[in-house]
Design a protein around this motif. Sequence first.
Motif, PDB file in Angstrom:
ATOM      1  N   PRO A 187       7.102   4.002   8.301  1.00 55.37           N
ATOM      2  CA  PRO A 187       7.176   2.548   8.469  1.00 55.37           C
ATOM      3  C   PRO A 187       7.519   1.798   7.173  1.00 55.37           C
ATOM      4  O   PRO A 187       7.871   0.635   7.232  1.00 55.37           O
ATOM      5  CB  PRO A 187       5.760   2.175   8.937  1.00 55.37           C
ATOM      6  N   ALA A 188       7.443   2.457   6.023  1.00 54.09           N
ATOM      7  CA  ALA A 188       7.715   1.759   4.764  1.00 54.09           C
ATOM      8  C   ALA A 188       9.180   1.355   4.647  1.00 54.09           C
ATOM      9  O   ALA A 188      10.063   2.130   4.972  1.00 54.09           O
ATOM     10  CB  ALA A 188       7.330   2.651   3.593  1.00 54.09           C
ATOM     11  N   GLU A 189       9.411   0.128   4.184  1.00 50.07           N
ATOM     12  CA  GLU A 189      10.786  -0.339   3.982  1.00 50.07           C
ATOM     13  C   GLU A 189      11.373   0.290   2.712  1.00 50.07           C
ATOM     14  O   GLU A 189      10.633   0.581   1.770  1.00 50.07           O
ATOM     15  CB  GLU A 189      10.810  -1.871   3.842  1.00 50.07           C
ATOM     16  N   THR A 240       0.846   4.361  -2.590  1.00 49.16           N
ATOM     17  CA  THR A 240       0.715   5.749  -2.133  1.00 49.16           C
ATOM     18  C   THR A 240       1.815   6.623  -2.739  1.00 49.16           C
ATOM     19  O   THR A 240       1.557   7.726  -3.226  1.00 49.16           O
ATOM     20  CB  THR A 240       0.813   5.802  -0.590  1.00 49.16           C
ATOM     21  N   ILE A 241       3.034   6.106  -2.716  1.00 48.06           N
ATOM     22  CA  ILE A 241       4.167   6.860  -3.258  1.00 48.06           C
ATOM     23  C   ILE A 241       4.019   7.045  -4.767  1.00 48.06           C
ATOM     24  O   ILE A 241       4.235   8.130  -5.305  1.00 48.06           O
ATOM     25  CB  ILE A 241       5.495   6.143  -2.920  1.00 48.06           C
ATOM     26  N   ARG A 244       0.836  -1.208   0.000  1.00 52.43           N
ATOM     27  CA  ARG A 244       0.000   0.000   0.000  1.00 52.43           C
ATOM     28  C   ARG A 244       0.864   1.248   0.000  1.00 52.43           C
ATOM     29  O   ARG A 244       0.538   2.252  -0.620  1.00 52.43           O
ATOM     30  CB  ARG A 244      -0.892  -0.002   1.234  1.00 52.43           C
ATOM     31  N   TYR A 245       2.001   1.167   0.715  1.00 51.89           N
ATOM     32  CA  TYR A 245       2.915   2.315   0.748  1.00 51.89           C
ATOM     33  C   TYR A 245       3.444   2.616  -0.652  1.00 51.89           C
ATOM     34  O   TYR A 245       3.549   3.770  -1.061  1.00 51.89           O
ATOM     35  CB  TYR A 245       4.096   2.037   1.677  1.00 51.89           C
TER      36      TYR A 245
END
Lengths: 310, 371
Positions: free
Chosen positions: B211-213, B6-7, B2-3
């Motif tokens: 929190p995204a890796e 979003t990016i 999801r991150y």
Amino acid sequence: MLSVRGLQKRFGARVAVDGVSFAIKPGEVYGLLGPNGAGKTTSISMIAGILARDAGEVEIDGLDIDAGPPARAQIGIVPQAITLYLDLTARENLHFWGRMYDRRGDGLRRAVEEALQAVGLTKRADDVVSTYSGGMQRRLNLACGILHQPKLLILDEPTVGVDPQSRSAIFELVERLRDEGTAILYTTHYMEEAERLCSRIGIIDAGKLITEGTRSELVADLGRAVRIEIGLEHDEGLERAVSVVTGLEGVHSAAVVAERLHVFADEGAHRLPPLLTALLNTGLVVANVKVVEPSLEDVFLRLTGRMLRD
Amino acid sequence: MRYAWTICLKDLRQRLRDRTALMLAVVVPLVLTTLMGLALGRSESFRMRLAIADLDGSELSQAFLAFVERPSLQGIVYVNRVDSLAAAEAAVTDGNAEGAVVLQAGFAKAARASRTVPVEILAAGDHPFSARMTEALVRDFLSRATATATTESARAIPSVLPLSPGGRLRTVDFFAASMAVLFLTFTVLSGVRALQSEIDSGTIVRLMATPAEPVIILAGKFAALVIVGLVQMAVMIVATSLLFGTSWGNPLPVVVLVGTSVLMAIGLTAFFMSLAENAEQGQGLASIVIFLLAVVGGQFLPPQGLPDVFETLNRLTPNGQAFRGFTDLAAAAGTGSVRTILEPLLVTGGVGLSGIAFAAVKARKALQRAL
Ligand SMILES: Nc1ncnc2c1ncn2[C@@H]1O[C@H](COP(=O)(O)OP(=O)(O)O)[C@@H](O)[C@H]1O
Ligand SMILES: [Mg+2]
């Protein structure tokens, strides 16, 4: 909320952070006070888990920072530089960071509105950020870090280059977040900010945390000492003046700061005449003298022999 | 994941906000294609005279004649039958034909046995495009003929050869492909620049604190670049088809080539960006290099009458390879396949992946410095 032990980082041969340890409780503002290059940003980067550490441990709300996402989700960071997407609006910036911290839907919309309100940008929320003044960008920079209501908020010199109005807006926000129970790590090289905002202060210099305590504890450590500032008629005599006064009774240390001689000495009016006589005897002409009440500035001067604002 | 999404969405929003980039991506290439097509093409079709000597006299060699003379190629390829290798050579050297094909005795036999077929292809040195066209015709024919020959032995071959529509490559179509590739690279460049400015402006620090890796962050950024590149190519392909009637060839190989070309554009621009100090400088450097590569690759000149050296340079530049692949597919029309463009696919894909790998390593270091 935050516990840091033995933090260490070297860049090549240079040790940027050298065994820094401290802890912050919920509802506490901890000030990391130190001059440029002291290692504040490097420490913060390691605490936030974006820079690898050479040694040390960081624990946030009982979670090791190495746990990754769950630990990082507890932190809000406001970097020293303006880190915004200038081609997006304030609302879009906030929305993006909200989503990156797992906020969604109504909750996200509400959080965005609250953050805008908190930094007084509601009216300009739909303008592209590149049209903002420096102070407005600073405030938005802050808003982007608090939107997800972090348990630990890290502010890296948030008031650099800010107009007085934005500055007090930032102070008020920090105080409000503190009262709501957020643990706040606040770095600055402005002594007045640390004095006004921080419940406890750690003084950092050359990568080392040299002392720590509340403002009154730190100043009390100085004993009953004062700082005597002396201006000379001719600046070229300053270095000589340092060596002249250094050996005198009751003088702790002396240094040249901003073209003036700063003497750290025991309290008492009788300290002044011998000082001036000694200078006169070596042919140095004193132009003016000022006796200053001790402050954090003096704590720093006392411990490092330098002024904070160099 | 999801991150990453979003990016990616955030990046796309930023790309859309940049009006200049949008103009550069859509309007400019179309205008240039029109202008170049009008100025240099006099809107005439590509024509070529082809001398053919059938020394085999087999069913298969006659099928080749029928293949070349098929209705869809009429008005484009003019066939002139000759009876010997010498006569074919003479036709080309005397300027009576731009290309010649000599089907030697044993042509059919070799084709059935899947051995190397004895075919001579001659082309006028000053017409590399005709040479390519001739070669493509022979290659196409053989790939279908041998496929059927080996499975169905000596059955009537011409009947199984479908007639492909189109297969014309006009000057305007040439420039459509040329501009599409050129502006694909420019569009992707502005996306790569945005990635670089994320490092320059320090927003990457914020991203890494979320929190995204890191892998997920990269994936999101990469996805946005790919989408931008794909959209750019799709817009060019659809717009030139509608406006100029350009036919890009078989969809499947075109789509595959679009994919590797987007990779190539990302790799190429990321490579030059990573050599520079900052986004500004990187964009300047990359723009100049891309433009030079396009000039050197002969992308700004009409294909007819280009000296041979451009053919070689074309093959040596990655963007030239992409461009060459697209024109080959357009020229091959319905008969184009992934095999038609094997070399362009490998070169563009290879350049893309190596450029991306190089930039990724450099970016890691830049990031260490940014923190
Ligand atoms: N990426 C880096 N590479 C090399 N040296 C660095 C790097 N980042 C910081 N430093 C050095 O580490 C020291 C501490 O820097 P920093 O943490 O930015 O200080 P502060 O934030 O207190 O001004 C400085 O001497 C600085 O030059
Ligand atoms: Mg700093």
